[in-house]
Design a protein around this motif. Structure first.
Motif, mmCIF file in Angstrom:
data_model
loop_
_atom_site.group_PDB
_atom_site.id
_atom_site.type_symbol
_atom_site.label_atom_id
_atom_site.label_comp_id
_atom_site.label_asym_id
_atom_site.label_seq_id
_atom_site.Cartn_x
_atom_site.Cartn_y
_atom_site.Cartn_z
ATOM 1 N N UNK A 1 0.828 -1.206 0.000
ATOM 2 C CA UNK A 1 0.000 0.000 0.000
ATOM 3 C C UNK A 1 0.868 1.263 0.000
ATOM 4 N N UNK A 2 1.895 1.303 0.830
ATOM 5 C CA UNK A 2 2.771 2.469 0.915
ATOM 6 C C UNK A 2 3.506 2.731 -0.404
ATOM 7 N N UNK A 3 3.757 1.674 -1.154
ATOM 8 C CA UNK A 3 4.438 1.823 -2.448
ATOM 9 C C UNK A 3 3.482 2.188 -3.577
ATOM 10 N N UNK A 4 2.173 2.278 -3.263
ATOM 11 C CA UNK A 4 1.217 2.759 -4.251
ATOM 12 C C UNK A 4 0.380 1.722 -4.950
ATOM 13 N N UNK A 5 0.202 0.558 -4.319
ATOM 14 C CA UNK A 5 -0.584 -0.524 -4.908
ATOM 15 C C UNK A 5 -1.559 -1.064 -3.874
ATOM 16 N N UNK A 6 -2.684 -1.602 -4.338
ATOM 17 C CA UNK A 6 -3.647 -2.232 -3.442
ATOM 18 C C UNK A 6 -3.219 -3.671 -3.183
ATOM 19 N N UNK A 7 -3.072 -4.058 -1.924
ATOM 20 C CA UNK A 7 -2.759 -5.461 -1.643
ATOM 21 C C UNK A 7 -4.010 -6.332 -1.771
ATOM 22 N N UNK A 8 -3.838 -7.513 -2.363
ATOM 23 C CA UNK A 8 -4.907 -8.506 -2.473
ATOM 24 C C UNK A 8 -4.354 -9.788 -1.868
ATOM 25 N N UNK A 9 -5.125 -10.399 -0.998
ATOM 26 C CA UNK A 9 -4.642 -11.515 -0.208
ATOM 27 C C UNK A 9 -4.904 -12.855 -0.878
ATOM 28 N N UNK A 10 -3.844 -13.664 -0.950
ATOM 29 C CA UNK A 10 -3.901 -15.006 -1.524
ATOM 30 C C UNK A 10 -3.300 -15.974 -0.512
ATOM 31 N N UNK A 11 -3.850 -15.993 0.675
ATOM 32 C CA UNK A 11 -3.294 -16.802 1.753
ATOM 33 C C UNK A 11 -3.703 -18.251 1.605
ATOM 34 N N UNK A 12 -2.942 -19.191 2.104
ATOM 35 C CA UNK A 12 -1.664 -19.123 2.787
ATOM 36 C C UNK A 12 -0.496 -19.030 1.805
ATOM 37 N N UNK A 13 0.724 -19.166 2.299
ATOM 38 C CA UNK A 13 1.923 -19.042 1.468
ATOM 39 C C UNK A 13 1.874 -19.982 0.260
ATOM 40 N N UNK A 14 1.380 -21.167 0.437
ATOM 41 C CA UNK A 14 1.304 -22.134 -0.672
ATOM 42 C C UNK A 14 0.476 -21.604 -1.829
ATOM 43 N N UNK A 15 -0.443 -20.689 -1.563
ATOM 44 C CA UNK A 15 -1.275 -20.127 -2.621
ATOM 45 C C UNK A 15 -0.513 -19.139 -3.502
ATOM 46 N N UNK A 16 0.730 -18.845 -3.169
ATOM 47 C CA UNK A 16 1.570 -18.034 -4.044
ATOM 48 C C UNK A 16 1.715 -18.640 -5.426
ATOM 49 N N UNK A 17 1.420 -19.930 -5.545
ATOM 50 C CA UNK A 17 1.441 -20.597 -6.839
ATOM 51 C C UNK A 17 0.499 -19.916 -7.823
ATOM 52 N N UNK A 18 -0.540 -19.287 -7.326
ATOM 53 C CA UNK A 18 -1.544 -18.657 -8.184
ATOM 54 C C UNK A 18 -1.028 -17.402 -8.881
ATOM 55 N N UNK A 19 0.152 -16.924 -8.516
ATOM 56 C CA UNK A 19 0.673 -15.694 -9.106
ATOM 57 C C UNK A 19 2.044 -15.868 -9.747
ATOM 58 N N UNK A 20 2.450 -17.088 -9.986
ATOM 59 C CA UNK A 20 3.761 -17.362 -10.537
ATOM 60 C C UNK A 20 3.714 -17.510 -12.061
ATOM 61 N N UNK A 21 4.871 -17.569 -12.722
ATOM 62 C CA UNK A 21 4.893 -17.739 -14.173
ATOM 63 C C UNK A 21 4.033 -18.917 -14.609
ATOM 64 N N UNK A 22 3.326 -18.734 -15.713
ATOM 65 C CA UNK A 22 2.449 -19.759 -16.240
ATOM 66 C C UNK A 22 1.006 -19.611 -15.799
ATOM 67 N N UNK A 23 0.736 -18.667 -14.897
ATOM 68 C CA UNK A 23 -0.632 -18.434 -14.444
ATOM 69 C C UNK A 23 -1.212 -17.222 -15.158
ATOM 70 N N UNK A 24 -2.532 -17.101 -15.117
ATOM 71 C CA UNK A 24 -3.189 -15.959 -15.755
ATOM 72 C C UNK A 24 -2.818 -14.642 -15.075
ATOM 73 N N UNK A 25 -2.547 -14.674 -13.778
ATOM 74 C CA UNK A 25 -2.206 -13.447 -13.055
ATOM 75 C C UNK A 25 -0.800 -12.954 -13.386
ATOM 76 N N UNK A 26 0.099 -13.869 -13.724
ATOM 77 C CA UNK A 26 1.486 -13.468 -13.957
ATOM 78 C C UNK A 26 1.570 -12.490 -15.128
ATOM 79 N N UNK A 27 2.139 -11.342 -14.874
ATOM 80 C CA UNK A 27 2.280 -10.291 -15.877
ATOM 81 C C UNK A 27 1.120 -9.314 -15.901
ATOM 82 N N UNK A 28 0.077 -9.590 -15.135
ATOM 83 C CA UNK A 28 -1.092 -8.702 -15.132
ATOM 84 C C UNK A 28 -0.797 -7.403 -14.390
#
Length: 190
Positions: free
Chosen positions: A83-110
């Motif tokens: 937030x302080x850097x100028x972006x809205x945080x969106x939660x993808x908990x727990x840590x294992x769910x970080x897979x949803x934002x890695x290369x090869x996913x629809x979110x990657x590069x968005x």
């Protein structure tokens, strides 16, 4: 520790520890740094967009960054940095769910707003990468050392890391990992 890295098999080479469908790359980082508390963020948006895309809170067109971690206070602390850097945080908990934002996913590069980031995170299980990873996890649960050898599974396994083993993992300390974050309800946290 904020984990902003991505495993790029094209550059890093194929590594069995990073292509195992039963573990996400951030979980491997956590295992490597056992005394650290790892939160994944800043990895799905390109550095050039991070540099030029910051906007004040509430600004039209403010972009969002997904945040994944296991401990409520750690996720809230990283969300405050986002937030302080100028972006809205969106939660993808727990840590294992970080897979949803890695290369090869629809979110990657968005480079998009919080509503779209949430949609992309929620859509992951139905996406090509999500389906391939689910199939790989099921194969691993059946006792196979490697996931089925379809092109989709191989690509997803190399590029998009796997998360939990076919089951959701509740946030640490119970409840939502984003309740302590300012404006959490406005961003769809519950």
């Amino acid at each position: 520790m904020i984990d902003a890295v991505n495993y790029w098999w094209e550059v890093d080479g194929v590594r069995d520890d990073l292509t195992d469908p039963r573990t996400s790359s951030s979980e491997i980082v956590q295992e490597f740094l056992p005394s650290s508390r790892v939160v994944k963020a800043f990895n799905h948006m390109g550095y050039h967009d991070l540099d030029t895309g910051a906007r004040p809170a509430g600004a039209v067109g403010r972009r969002a960054i997904a945040v994944a971690g296991d401990a409520r206070k750690d996720v809230a602390a990283v969300a405050a940095v986002v937030d302080a850097l100028g972006f809205d945080p969106v939660f993808a908990v727990p840590l294992a769910e970080g897979v949803r934002m890695q290369p090869g996913t629809d979110l990657f590069g968005a480079t998009t707003d919080a509503a779209e980031v949430r949609r992309l995170l929620e859509h992951f299980p139905a996406s090509t990468a999500g389906k391939a990873l689910l199939a790989a996890r099921r194969a691993a649960q059946r006792g196979r050392a490697r996931p089925p050898s379809s092109a989709a599974t191989a690509t997803a396994g190399r590029r998009a890391r796997s998360g939990p083993r076919d089951r959701p993992v509740p946030p640490a300390h119970g409840g939502s990992s984003c309740a302590a974050s300012p404006g959490a309800a406005d961003r769809g946290c519950s």
